[in-house]
Design an enzyme around this catalytic site. Structure first.
Site, mmCIF file in Angstrom:
data_model
loop_
_atom_site.group_PDB
_atom_site.id
_atom_site.type_symbol
_atom_site.label_atom_id
_atom_site.label_comp_id
_atom_site.label_asym_id
_atom_site.label_seq_id
_atom_site.Cartn_x
_atom_site.Cartn_y
_atom_site.Cartn_z
ATOM 1 N N CYS A 15 -13.153 -29.938 30.252
ATOM 2 C CA CYS A 15 -12.362 -29.630 31.450
ATOM 3 C C CYS A 15 -13.252 -29.664 32.690
ATOM 4 C CB CYS A 15 -11.717 -28.254 31.303
ATOM 5 S SG CYS A 15 -11.038 -27.624 32.851
ATOM 6 N N HIS B 230 6.704 -16.483 53.311
ATOM 7 C CA HIS B 230 7.325 -16.294 51.998
ATOM 8 C C HIS B 230 6.748 -17.302 51.024
ATOM 9 C CE1 HIS B 230 9.707 -19.066 54.448
ATOM 10 N NE2 HIS B 230 9.997 -19.721 53.322
ATOM 11 N N ASN C 128 0.808 -26.599 41.462
ATOM 12 C CA ASN C 128 1.628 -27.367 40.525
ATOM 13 C C ASN C 128 1.242 -26.902 39.136
ATOM 14 O OD1 ASN C 128 2.784 -29.021 42.505
ATOM 15 N ND2 ASN C 128 1.051 -30.431 42.448
ATOM 16 N N PHE D 250 17.135 -33.015 36.654
ATOM 17 C CA PHE D 250 16.670 -34.195 37.370
ATOM 18 C C PHE D 250 17.254 -34.214 38.779
ATOM 19 C CE2 PHE D 250 15.998 -35.325 32.994
ATOM 20 C CZ PHE D 250 14.852 -36.101 33.020
ATOM 21 N N SER E 61 -2.454 -32.327 36.279
ATOM 22 C CA SER E 61 -3.233 -33.133 35.348
ATOM 23 C C SER E 61 -4.181 -32.297 34.497
ATOM 24 C CB SER E 61 -4.029 -34.183 36.127
ATOM 25 O OG SER E 61 -4.552 -33.637 37.317
ATOM 26 N N GLY F 82 3.395 -32.812 37.149
ATOM 27 C CA GLY F 82 2.337 -33.699 37.625
ATOM 28 C C GLY F 82 0.968 -33.049 37.644
ATOM 29 N N HIS G 137 -6.078 -26.072 33.205
ATOM 30 C CA HIS G 137 -6.910 -24.977 33.729
ATOM 31 C C HIS G 137 -6.186 -24.357 34.942
ATOM 32 C CE1 HIS G 137 -11.019 -23.123 34.096
ATOM 33 N NE2 HIS G 137 -10.407 -22.693 35.189
ATOM 34 N N HIS H 180 -10.115 -20.815 30.948
ATOM 35 C CA HIS H 180 -9.288 -22.012 30.813
ATOM 36 C C HIS H 180 -7.908 -21.705 30.221
ATOM 37 C CE1 HIS H 180 -8.836 -26.401 30.383
ATOM 38 N NE2 HIS H 180 -8.317 -26.177 29.194
ATOM 39 N N GLN I 216 -3.833 -25.677 44.848
ATOM 40 C CA GLN I 216 -4.424 -26.553 45.849
ATOM 41 C C GLN I 216 -4.112 -26.034 47.252
ATOM 42 O OE1 GLN I 216 -4.170 -30.860 45.319
ATOM 43 N NE2 GLN I 216 -3.053 -30.567 43.408
ATOM 44 N N HIS J 291 -5.119 -23.419 38.231
ATOM 45 C CA HIS J 291 -5.615 -23.770 39.562
ATOM 46 C C HIS J 291 -4.471 -24.132 40.501
ATOM 47 C CE1 HIS J 291 -4.932 -27.842 38.037
ATOM 48 N NE2 HIS J 291 -5.057 -28.296 39.271
ATOM 49 N N GLU K 117 21.273 -36.580 44.319
ATOM 50 C CA GLU K 117 20.398 -35.650 45.041
ATOM 51 C C GLU K 117 19.507 -36.396 46.036
ATOM 52 O OE1 GLU K 117 21.158 -35.574 41.910
ATOM 53 O OE2 GLU K 117 21.519 -33.517 41.266
ATOM 54 N N CYS L 146 -13.638 -26.091 34.419
ATOM 55 C CA CYS L 146 -14.288 -24.945 33.786
ATOM 56 C C CYS L 146 -15.688 -24.727 34.377
ATOM 57 C CB CYS L 146 -14.387 -25.162 32.269
ATOM 58 S SG CYS L 146 -12.897 -24.644 31.368
HETATM 59 O O1 LIG Z 1 25.550 -37.468 35.742
HETATM 60 P P1 LIG Z 1 24.399 -37.610 34.779
HETATM 61 O O2 LIG Z 1 23.927 -39.027 34.624
HETATM 62 O O3 LIG Z 1 24.636 -36.928 33.462
HETATM 63 O O4 LIG Z 1 23.200 -36.773 35.456
HETATM 64 C C1 LIG Z 1 22.186 -37.314 36.255
HETATM 65 O O5 LIG Z 1 22.674 -37.727 37.526
HETATM 66 C C2 LIG Z 1 23.196 -36.703 38.383
HETATM 67 C C3 LIG Z 1 23.541 -37.320 39.721
HETATM 68 O O6 LIG Z 1 22.433 -37.973 40.309
HETATM 69 C C4 LIG Z 1 22.204 -35.544 38.551
HETATM 70 O O7 LIG Z 1 22.830 -34.487 39.231
HETATM 71 C C5 LIG Z 1 21.701 -35.042 37.197
HETATM 72 O O8 LIG Z 1 20.698 -34.069 37.388
HETATM 73 C C6 LIG Z 1 21.132 -36.227 36.402
HETATM 74 O O9 LIG Z 1 20.681 -35.786 35.124
HETATM 75 O O1 LIG Z 2 -3.538 -33.517 43.118
HETATM 76 P P1 LIG Z 2 -3.035 -33.746 41.716
HETATM 77 O O2 LIG Z 2 -2.819 -32.456 40.968
HETATM 78 O O3 LIG Z 2 -3.860 -34.726 40.936
HETATM 79 O O4 LIG Z 2 -1.629 -34.452 41.913
HETATM 80 C C1 LIG Z 2 -0.393 -33.803 41.913
HETATM 81 O O5 LIG Z 2 -0.198 -33.010 43.086
HETATM 82 C C2 LIG Z 2 -0.150 -33.725 44.330
HETATM 83 C C3 LIG Z 2 0.172 -32.724 45.434
HETATM 84 O O6 LIG Z 2 1.379 -32.019 45.179
HETATM 85 C C4 LIG Z 2 0.876 -34.862 44.285
HETATM 86 O O7 LIG Z 2 0.755 -35.639 45.459
HETATM 87 C C5 LIG Z 2 0.660 -35.759 43.067
HETATM 88 O O8 LIG Z 2 1.690 -36.716 42.996
HETATM 89 C C6 LIG Z 2 0.661 -34.895 41.805
HETATM 90 O O9 LIG Z 2 0.438 -35.695 40.658
#
Ligand SMILES: O=P(O)(O)O[C@H]1O[C@H](CO)[C@@H](O)[C@H](O)[C@H]1O
Ligand SMILES: O=P(O)(O)O[C@H]1O[C@H](CO)[C@@H](O)[C@H](O)[C@H]1O
Lengths: 341, 341
Positions: free
Chosen positions: A52, A297, A154, A313, A162, A160, A165, A114, A169, A167, A318, A55
């Site tokens: 890591c 906040h 994150n 998703f 990686s 995302g 550990h 870790h 940002q 952490h 969305e 670490c």
């Molecule tokens: O309607 P689906 O294909 O089941 O669902 C997908 O599309 C929708 C509309 O973009 C989203 O709200 C859902 O989160 C996504 O899983």
């Molecule tokens: O910086 P990392 O952890 O490698 O990367 C992650 O955080 C970043 C900041 O939110 C994003 O831009 C990247 O897409 C994500 O993979």
């Protein structure tokens, strides 16, 4: 007291901080799931992983060696999206508009261990993380060229991240990001009109209603905002009007660390996994203005919907329209509240 | 001609349609990847899958049977996020604000062939999809209670699409979604000031510069907008000022279908996989106003970054601050352009 229409019929709710809406479809929670399932990495991790790069004592990709740190360790991101001494330029050519952007990106290891994420840490160790955030916000923010300091985490591969550990940002930069600007404007408008904090007034109302409060201690409220987008989105906010995290005294820092601990532990219990999220602190820009209207906040945006492997998703509708959710904020609060020990 | 600073130094670019920014970090493309890798489902699919609820003749979850359709098949979503005869209410209680929202959600199967996605279809079959979109936009939009019709497609499991059968969706509703409202305002402002189309003027400039054009035919431009957020984001737009897809004549419909075919085939070649994305059409709301300022366009937001299994995560900084990208729009254009046959 509670408006039951909100639990039964599709509607949109207004976000007073961003001025945007979320679409809520409570009738749809019975929809069967046929989509993608994520993998969960629930294996136990060692306290020290020789592979890591975060670490203590290990080498990072750029060859630098981490010190044998004992609590929090901060370094400048080896592959920073923003850099300090970058060329200044601006482009204004017909309908093309661009501005150079400089900044400083840092990584902050929460613990040398870790295997521990925030919910596994003692409150006194989370206090050290909060103090490090305060210190970074102050030092970075004091620089002439830094007008905004974004502290975030994150957590989880699904977000995302990686490296497991523990952490977070900090991306600090010369201009104020989109999302912050929206909240900046709404709070300013309210402040100018009422000479009081928009979020502060909202918290008073929520504490009275007691429908979306997950937890509170003397200084902090942990709640799901009325306009929450993510299925289990939560906000931690100080009861007192404070424009940034520097305004906390020692007792408040501990109360804040406690709130983080209580919430992240409830999260881990929800789907019996190390609960992924992106968390971030929105507070006053460091642009040299008074920014009295700001009420800081911390928000948690977790992707999970139904289980450790099924996420929400934010795609199609969305991306092109408006964020959408099925389970209501109030239903999410009931579940999270029942998981607080 | 091209401003090379844009390829070398971090900067932000302005989106003239939404009024928001994107952060670009071109120096960061050398960052090693240590994060999550997705699974790819590249197995060949049968032309008919007895277990697919979208295939012709099969039963859906609610018991209804699909007809033996021959090209496009449209039905009302069995688990719609929006419903027609939902209770009307509104809530305005201190800082809590909500409005009931009604609408109609439809699913549109692009082809009876379970194995074909848009890039695999003949242009003449894509024409049928476009005609179905026109028809739905017109019929739904004509309803008094429908003020906006959002046509979109989520493609690929990575985009939350629960079924590989080629299909898209249409969510139509009483109010105008967040993203559409932003574009509505920017276009209106430009139209009022210049009596010309904002996007139309932009396209003229891009065609002159020829730095971000991937493909064009007589009626359509396929380009990566200057302010693109996703690594391989692309927009298809009519050269003529048209406020919605109903303004296309037969020849233009074919040219549009051809543009979709060319682009999606280049996408599939990029990482040698069935390329996932969310695509959507932004066009004039159906709110009874003239909406002359609207210039319709279709955008593709694909999640992949480096390969069929490595995606861009819009998390942490992006959620709290501003969308961020490493590879520039111009680099993406070069790659996509080279994949057009
Ligand atoms: O309607 P689906 O294909 O089941 O669902 C997908 O599309 C929708 C509309 O973009 C989203 O709200 C859902 O989160 C996504 O899983
Ligand atoms: O910086 P990392 O952890 O490698 O990367 C992650 O955080 C970043 C900041 O939110 C994003 O831009 C990247 O897409 C994500 O993979």
């Amino acid at each position: 007291m509670m408006n039951t229409d909100l639990q039964d019929f599709s509607h949109k709710r207004y976000n007073i901080l961003t001025g945007e809406w979320v679409l809520v479809s409570p009738h749809r929670t019975k929809r069967p799931w046929q989509g993608k399932q994520e993998d969960v990495a629930n294996e136990a991790r060692p306290a020290h992983d020789p592979d890591c790069y975060l670490c203590a004592g290990n080498k990072r990709i750029n060859g630098e060696q981490n010190p044998n740190y004992k609590d929090v360790f901060i370094f400048t991101n080896d592959f920073a999206a923003l850099q300090v001494n970058t060329k200044q330029f601006s482009l204004n050519e017909g309908l093309l508009k661009a501005e150079s952007e400089s900044g400083i990106c840092k990584v902050i290891c929460f613990s040398p261990d870790h295997s521990k994420s925030l919910p596994d840490m003692d409150v006194k160790d989370i206090v050290k993380v909060v103090e490090a955030w305060q210190n970074e916000y102050q030092t970075l923010g004091a620089k002439k060229e830094i007008n905004h300091v974004q502290i975030f985490e994150n957590k989880g591969a699904i977000m995302g991240c990686s490296n497991p550990h523990p952490h977070g940002q900090i991306w600090s930069q010369s201009s104020i990001p989109n999302e912050v600007l929206k909240k900046h404007k709404s709070q300013k408008k309210h402040w100018d009109a009422h000479k009081s904090s928009l979020l502060g007034n909202y918290l008073v109302q929520e504490l009275q209603l007691n429908e979306r409060i997950i937890y509170q201690n003397e200084h902090f409220v942990v709640l799901t905002p009325f306009w929450a987008v993510w299925p289990f989105e939560v906000m931690i906010a100080p009861k007192q009007h404070q424009k940034n995290i520097l305004e906390m005294n020692m007792e408040e820092v501990t109360a804040y660390a406690e709130a983080i601990s209580v919430l992240t532990n409830a999260y881990d219990r929800l789907f019996n996994c190390s609960f992924p999220y992106s968390a971030g602190i929105h507070q006053a820009p460091t642009n040299g203005e008074a920014n009295k209207h700001w009420h800081w906040h911390m928000s948690f945006y977790p992707p999970l919907l139904r289980s450790a492997t099924i996420k929400k998703f934010m795609v199609g509708y969305e991306m092109f329209g408006t964020p959408q959710r099925d389970i209501t904020a109030e239903q999410a609060v009931d579940r999270l509240k029942s998981l607080i020990k």
